[in-house]
Scaffold this motif. Structure first.
Motif, short mmCIF file in Angstrom:
data_model
loop_
_atom_site.label_atom_id
_atom_site.label_comp_id
_atom_site.label_asym_id
_atom_site.label_seq_id
_atom_site.Cartn_x
_atom_site.Cartn_y
_atom_site.Cartn_z
N MET A 1 0.75 -1.27 0.16
CA MET A 1 0.09 -0.10 -0.05
C MET A 1 0.75 1.17 -0.11
SD MET A 1 -2.97 -0.45 2.77
CE MET A 1 -3.97 -1.86 2.57
N ARG A 2 2.00 1.26 0.53
CA ARG A 2 2.88 2.26 0.48
C ARG A 2 2.99 2.79 -0.88
NH1 ARG A 2 6.98 -0.62 4.35
NH2 ARG A 2 6.30 0.12 6.29
N SER A 3 3.09 2.15 -1.63
CA SER A 3 3.43 2.78 -3.23
C SER A 3 2.32 2.52 -4.14
CB SER A 3 4.50 1.93 -3.76
OG SER A 3 4.16 0.45 -3.69
N TYR A 4 0.86 2.58 -3.40
CA TYR A 4 -0.17 2.40 -4.27
C TYR A 4 -1.13 3.34 -3.65
CZ TYR A 4 -4.01 0.20 -6.55
OH TYR A 4 -5.41 -0.08 -7.22
N ALA A 5 -1.68 4.11 -4.34
CA ALA A 5 -2.64 5.25 -4.03
C ALA A 5 -3.95 4.93 -4.11
CB ALA A 5 -2.51 6.64 -4.78
N GLY A 6 -4.57 3.89 -4.75
CA GLY A 6 -6.14 3.78 -4.99
C GLY A 6 -6.90 3.05 -3.73
N VAL A 7 -6.35 2.55 -2.81
CA VAL A 7 -6.70 1.66 -1.95
C VAL A 7 -8.10 2.37 -1.04
CG1 VAL A 7 -6.59 0.22 0.29
CG2 VAL A 7 -4.60 0.50 -1.34
N ALA A 8 -8.26 3.45 -0.62
CA ALA A 8 -9.42 3.97 -0.12
C ALA A 8 -10.50 4.04 -1.04
CB ALA A 8 -9.03 5.39 0.48
N GLY A 9 -10.15 4.37 -2.21
CA GLY A 9 -11.41 4.33 -3.30
C GLY A 9 -11.87 3.16 -3.53
N ARG A 10 -10.91 2.23 -3.60
CA ARG A 10 -11.40 0.81 -4.15
C ARG A 10 -12.14 0.14 -2.78
NH1 ARG A 10 -6.42 -2.43 -6.43
NH2 ARG A 10 -8.07 -4.16 -6.20
N THR A 11 -11.74 0.44 -1.66
CA THR A 11 -12.49 0.05 -0.45
C THR A 11 -13.99 0.40 -0.31
OG1 THR A 11 -10.37 -0.10 0.98
CG2 THR A 11 -12.35 0.15 2.22
N PHE A 12 -13.98 1.82 -0.50
CA PHE A 12 -15.43 2.76 -0.61
C PHE A 12 -16.29 1.83 -1.56
CE2 PHE A 12 -13.59 6.21 1.68
CZ PHE A 12 -14.57 6.26 2.73
N THR A 13 -15.69 1.98 -2.75
CA THR A 13 -16.51 1.45 -3.89
C THR A 13 -17.03 -0.08 -3.53
OG1 THR A 13 -15.26 2.96 -5.07
CG2 THR A 13 -16.77 1.26 -6.45
N ALA A 14 -15.98 -0.85 -3.22
CA ALA A 14 -16.49 -2.40 -3.06
C ALA A 14 -17.52 -2.34 -1.86
CB ALA A 14 -15.11 -2.84 -2.80
N LEU A 15 -17.34 -1.99 -0.80
CA LEU A 15 -18.12 -1.95 0.21
C LEU A 15 -19.63 -1.23 -0.14
CD1 LEU A 15 -15.81 -1.39 3.20
CD2 LEU A 15 -16.77 -3.73 2.38
N THR A 16 -19.53 -0.07 -0.41
CA THR A 16 -20.92 0.57 -0.65
C THR A 16 -21.69 -0.07 -1.74
OG1 THR A 16 -20.02 2.45 -2.03
CG2 THR A 16 -20.34 2.82 0.24
N SER A 17 -21.01 -0.66 -2.86
CA SER A 17 -21.81 -1.49 -3.82
C SER A 17 -22.46 -2.55 -3.38
CB SER A 17 -20.89 -1.61 -5.06
OG SER A 17 -19.79 -2.75 -4.64
N GLN A 18 -22.08 -3.09 -2.15
CA GLN A 18 -22.74 -4.35 -1.59
C GLN A 18 -23.84 -3.81 -0.52
OE1 GLN A 18 -22.49 -7.65 -2.38
NE2 GLN A 18 -21.14 -6.70 -4.11
N GLY A 19 -23.91 -2.69 -0.33
CA GLY A 19 -24.97 -2.05 0.62
C GLY A 19 -24.26 -1.96 1.87
#
Ligand code: ADP
Ligand code: ASP
Ligand code: MG
Length: 418
Positions: free
Chosen positions: A364-382
């Motif tokens: 994660m240190r060198s990867y920026a998209g984790v928060a966005g992917r986490t939000f999208t993945a969880l909210t898309s499942q309600g």
């Protein structure tokens, strides 16, 4: 069996609750140790937990009698499960024709501070183990227990036998510390929740520590901390599979350090989460620093803090998560503090029914998209997100407990294996 190590190597093995959960299993553990003994490994120290379910039963008993029992009374009751396991394993080794030296914490000298129910080991006296080895016996030691310099019994916190084992391995300068449990090692998520979770064959201390602290129960966080501090290799394996089977090695600098490492190494779930919220605080109130100082004094760990100060309002709100097991004592301490200071109009609310799901990985240190992917993945499942926190190598979300397992599967599918 341990062909890489000389027969003179000191080895610490820990067997968890399921591994000593029945007479049959205790005999099977004794038979494994006896094979090693016959192969010539003599410097063996075996740490055992209470039989599966026993510590829970003892905790429930204390709570039934007095949920506010003193720390000493609590520790004396809950430490009893390990005593039985030590005696039974020693008896099973005797039946194998092997001399065993059963040792409780007071007898061996596992010295801790006096913070009951979450004590920390300060020093272990290894004299009796070494004397026993010289006289041809195997040491069988109670995990989880400690003793203060005043000879008061303490316990190390739930799951603490792992820490007893690694601390003992450090004190004995063992070649490694083997944690024998009911799964093959540390997986990318709890295999009981995520069916396609993968075994992690090598894991560095840093990620192992985060995973343990964030709820992956297979290792107690402080055992990893000690392993890292003293460079003690920790091997996690399944008691019930043959030697040479797959396992996890926790050690410094593994593949997860490489540039090609996965962004996320593991997804964890912690059900022991509660939240306290203080609303109606004036903006210049000094109460908050008093609150955190008081919690620190009680040994209550504060995790995610959300500080809410709307522009329009005159007051602010502070919410923070703590372990569910600390909720009652923290809530009472807060109420006392507010009363002592004569602060009226403050609202303190306590919530349980929450859980924390986290994704961990040095990638994660060198990867920026984790928060966005986490939000999208969880909210898309309600799945509703109550709180969120990130650090260099982890992202944690607080969700309703009812959504926790689904959230774990969703994040595992998103980051590790769909
Ligand atoms: P023991 O009694 O041997 O100490 P624990 O119950 O404390 O065993 O820990 C082993 C359990 O941890 C497993 O049965 C598994 O359900 C759970 N667990 C949670 N997260 C993980 C993970 N990432 N990898 C492996 N096991 C995990
Ligand atoms: N028996 C203790 C517990 O259940 C310690 C351990 O199993 O590690 O928490
Ligand atoms: Mg355990």
């Amino acid at each position: 069996m341990y062909s890489l190590f000389p027969k003179t190597a000191s080895i610490v093995q820990k067997y968890g609750g399921t591994s000593v959960g029945s007479a049959e299993r205790i005999k099977a553990v004794a038979a494994r140790i006896a094979r090693q003994w016959r192969e010539g490994y003599r410097n063996l120290a075996i740490v055992v937990s209470a039989r599966a379910g026993e510590t829970n039963r003892l905790v429930d008993l204390v709570n039934e009698v007095n949920p506010r029992a003193s720390g000493l009374a609590y520790d004396m009751a809950v430490a009893a499960g390990e005593q039985v396991s030590v005696a039974l394993l020693a008896a099973a080794l005797e039946a194998e024709g092997i001399q065993a030296q059963p040792l409780l914490a007071y007898k061996l000298g596992i010295y801790t501070d006096d913070l009951h129910a979450k004590a920390r080991i300060k020093h272990i006296n290894t004299t009796s183990i070494e004397a026993g080895w010289a006289a041809g016996s195997i040491a069988v030691i109670a995990g989880f227990q400690g003793i203060t310099p005043n000879m008061e019994l303490t316990t190390l916190g739930r799951g603490g036998s792992d820490t007893s084992a690694v601390a003992l391995a450090v004190a004995l300068k063992a070649a490694f510390c083997e944690i024998n449990t009911d799964v093959d090692g540390v997986y990318t998520a709890d295999p009981r929740i995520v069916a396609n979770a993968r075994l992690i064959e090598t894991l560095d201390y840093e990620v192992a520590f985060e995973m343990a602290s964030l709820g992956s129960k297979v290792l107690h966080p402080r055992c990893v901390e000690l392993g890292a501090k003293f460079g003690m290799p920790i091997v996690v394996r399944n008691t019930f599979t043959p030697d040479g089977h797959r396992r996890t090695r926790v050690m410094p600098h593994t593949d997860s350090d490489s540039i090609e490492a996965l962004v996320v190494t593991g997804v964890t779930l912690d059900r022991n989460v509660a939240r306290l919220t203080i609303a109606g605080l004036s903006k210049d109130s000094a109460l908050i620093s008093d609150v955190f100082q008081e919690l620190g004094r009680l040994g209550v760990n504060v995790d995610i803090i959300v500080h809410d100060m709307p522009q329009s309002a005159e007051t602010m709100r502070v919410g923070f998560t703590i372990a569910k097991s600390d909720l009652d004592s923290a809530h009472q301490a807060l109420a006392r503090l507010v009363e002592d200071k004569g602060l009226e109009g403050l609202e303190i609310s306590a919530e349980s029914g929450l859980a924390k799901v986290s994704a961990v990985g040095v990638g994660m240190r060198s990867y920026a998209g984790v928060a966005g992917r986490t939000f999208t993945a969880l909210t898309s499942q309600g799945i509703g997100i109550h709180m969120i926190s990130t650090s260099e190598i982890k992202i944690s979300v607080v969700v309703a407990e009812k959504d926790a397992e689904l959230a774990t599967r969703v994040l595992h599918a998103e980051f590790i294996k769909g």
